[in-house]
Design an enzyme around this catalytic site. Structure first.
Site, PDB file in Angstrom:
ATOM      1  N   ILE A   1     -12.562   3.891  17.611  1.00  0.00           N
ATOM      2  CA  ILE A   1     -11.037   3.817  18.075  1.00  0.00           C
ATOM      3  C   ILE A   1     -10.861   4.296  19.282  1.00  0.00           C
ATOM      4  O   ILE A   1      -9.866   4.010  20.189  1.00  0.00           O
ATOM      5  CB  ILE A   1     -10.140   4.487  16.946  1.00  0.00           C
ATOM      6  CG1 ILE A   1      -8.969   4.087  17.268  1.00  0.00           C
ATOM      7  CG2 ILE A   1     -10.071   6.021  17.379  1.00  0.00           C
ATOM      8  CD1 ILE A   1      -7.807   4.554  15.941  1.00  0.00           C
TER       9      ILE A   1
ATOM     10  N   ASN B   1     -24.348  12.504  15.979  1.00  0.00           N
ATOM     11  CA  ASN B   1     -24.114  13.714  16.211  1.00  0.00           C
ATOM     12  C   ASN B   1     -24.236  14.542  14.806  1.00  0.00           C
ATOM     13  O   ASN B   1     -23.538  14.031  13.840  1.00  0.00           O
ATOM     14  CB  ASN B   1     -22.793  13.959  16.811  1.00  0.00           C
ATOM     15  CG  ASN B   1     -22.581  13.589  18.068  1.00  0.00           C
ATOM     16  OD1 ASN B   1     -23.553  13.622  18.950  1.00  0.00           O
ATOM     17  ND2 ASN B   1     -21.559  12.734  18.456  1.00  0.00           N
TER      18      ASN B   1
ATOM     19  N   GLU C   1     -17.214  15.347  15.141  1.00  0.00           N
ATOM     20  CA  GLU C   1     -15.802  15.556  14.836  1.00  0.00           C
ATOM     21  C   GLU C   1     -15.905  14.923  13.427  1.00  0.00           C
ATOM     22  O   GLU C   1     -14.656  15.545  12.720  1.00  0.00           O
ATOM     23  CB  GLU C   1     -14.979  14.568  15.861  1.00  0.00           C
ATOM     24  CG  GLU C   1     -14.830  15.321  17.231  1.00  0.00           C
ATOM     25  CD  GLU C   1     -14.216  14.285  18.088  1.00  0.00           C
ATOM     26  OE1 GLU C   1     -13.809  13.121  17.549  1.00  0.00           O
ATOM     27  OE2 GLU C   1     -14.542  14.401  19.305  1.00  0.00           O
TER      28      GLU C   1
ATOM     29  N   HIS D   1     -22.211   9.141  10.584  1.00  0.00           N
ATOM     30  CA  HIS D   1     -22.284   7.795  11.371  1.00  0.00           C
ATOM     31  C   HIS D   1     -23.066   7.887  12.351  1.00  0.00           C
ATOM     32  O   HIS D   1     -23.540   8.759  13.290  1.00  0.00           O
ATOM     33  CB  HIS D   1     -20.608   7.700  11.916  1.00  0.00           C
ATOM     34  CG  HIS D   1     -20.280   8.782  12.744  1.00  0.00           C
ATOM     35  ND1 HIS D   1     -19.815  10.075  11.903  1.00  0.00           N
ATOM     36  CD2 HIS D   1     -20.059   9.425  14.210  1.00  0.00           C
ATOM     37  CE1 HIS D   1     -19.616  10.837  12.752  1.00  0.00           C
ATOM     38  NE2 HIS D   1     -19.667  10.604  14.086  1.00  0.00           N
TER      39      HIS D   1
ATOM     40  N   HIS E   1     -23.634   5.955  15.992  1.00  0.00           N
ATOM     41  CA  HIS E   1     -22.882   5.355  17.172  1.00  0.00           C
ATOM     42  C   HIS E   1     -23.838   4.560  17.809  1.00  0.00           C
ATOM     43  O   HIS E   1     -24.809   4.736  18.126  1.00  0.00           O
ATOM     44  CB  HIS E   1     -22.484   6.573  18.536  1.00  0.00           C
ATOM     45  CG  HIS E   1     -21.606   7.373  18.061  1.00  0.00           C
ATOM     46  ND1 HIS E   1     -20.100   7.142  18.015  1.00  0.00           N
ATOM     47  CD2 HIS E   1     -21.668   8.774  17.310  1.00  0.00           C
ATOM     48  CE1 HIS E   1     -19.464   8.259  17.674  1.00  0.00           C
ATOM     49  NE2 HIS E   1     -20.365   9.308  17.310  1.00  0.00           N
TER      50      HIS E   1
HETATM   51  P1  5GP Z   1     -18.454  12.184  16.170  1.00  0.00           P
HETATM   52  O1  5GP Z   1     -18.148  13.229  17.440  1.00  0.00           O
HETATM   53  O2  5GP Z   1     -18.224  12.965  14.876  1.00  0.00           O
HETATM   54  O3  5GP Z   1     -19.777  11.739  16.319  1.00  0.00           O
HETATM   55  O4  5GP Z   1     -17.489  10.845  16.558  1.00  0.00           O
HETATM   56  C1  5GP Z   1     -16.595  10.499  15.768  1.00  0.00           C
HETATM   57  C2  5GP Z   1     -16.112   9.217  16.217  1.00  0.00           C
HETATM   58  O5  5GP Z   1     -15.036   8.733  15.348  1.00  0.00           O
HETATM   59  C3  5GP Z   1     -15.520   9.550  17.580  1.00  0.00           C
HETATM   60  O6  5GP Z   1     -16.020   8.805  18.659  1.00  0.00           O
HETATM   61  C4  5GP Z   1     -13.841   8.858  17.303  1.00  0.00           C
HETATM   62  O7  5GP Z   1     -13.347   8.392  18.473  1.00  0.00           O
HETATM   63  C5  5GP Z   1     -14.023   7.941  16.065  1.00  0.00           C
HETATM   64  N1  5GP Z   1     -13.121   8.153  15.205  1.00  0.00           N
HETATM   65  C6  5GP Z   1     -12.293   9.216  14.803  1.00  0.00           C
HETATM   66  N2  5GP Z   1     -11.198   8.601  13.975  1.00  0.00           N
HETATM   67  C7  5GP Z   1     -11.274   7.362  13.961  1.00  0.00           C
HETATM   68  C8  5GP Z   1     -10.537   6.273  13.137  1.00  0.00           C
HETATM   69  O8  5GP Z   1      -9.567   6.429  12.257  1.00  0.00           O
HETATM   70  N3  5GP Z   1     -11.112   5.160  13.357  1.00  0.00           N
HETATM   71  C9  5GP Z   1     -11.936   4.902  14.177  1.00  0.00           C
HETATM   72  N4  5GP Z   1     -12.214   3.475  14.169  1.00  0.00           N
HETATM   73  N5  5GP Z   1     -12.633   5.609  14.810  1.00  0.00           N
HETATM   74  C10 5GP Z   1     -12.484   7.066  14.884  1.00  0.00           C
END
Ligand code: 5GP
Ligand code: ZN
Length: 115
Positions: free
Chosen positions: A31, A86, A94, A99, A101
């Protein structure tokens, strides 16, 4: 995990821009993209991160990597891409649903880490 945001996306309760879906995994665009192409591949089963992953997740984790190249190409990434997973506080994770990326786009990635 009923209140996990990525579980809700996997169940279709929160909309996402889908890249690919099958019975085990879902790929959808981030997003808040950090590159011209930025999507994530998740297991549908809730696993918080790689600390919680174990050999019972071998098949789904293998499927995510096995699909990565094909899905990257489907989004126009035919000259390379980068995976980031991550894991935990130090990595700034976060969302605590595992997940992968996938990031790419012309000349935007730079070196893996700065020295
Ligand atoms: P992390 O920092 O946990 O590796 O990445 C989490 C990712 O999830 C972030 O890049 C953030 O932009 C994405 N994200 C968080 N909430 C949502 C959502 O509701 N929908 C989508 N498509 N991505 C999300
Ligand atoms: Zn979850």
């Amino acid at each position: 995990m009923t209140d996990c945001i990525f579980c809700k996306i996997a169940r279709g309760e929160i909309p996402s821009r889908k890249v690919y879906e099958d019975e085990d995994i879902l790929a959808f665009h981030d997003i808040n993209p950090l590159a011209p192409v930025h999507f994530m591949i998740i297991p549908k089963v809730h696993v918080a991160n790689l600390y919680d992953g174990d050999m019972s997740h071998q098949a789904v984790l293998g499927k995510i990597l096995g699909k990565a190249g094909e899905l990257a190409r489907s989004q126009g990434l035919d000259d390379g891409f980068r995976l980031i997973v991550n894991t935990g506080r130090i990595s700034h994770q976060e969302v605590y649903h595992l997940h992968v990326h996938i990031l790419g786009g012309p000349e935007v990635l730079g070196p893996m880490l700065k020295r």
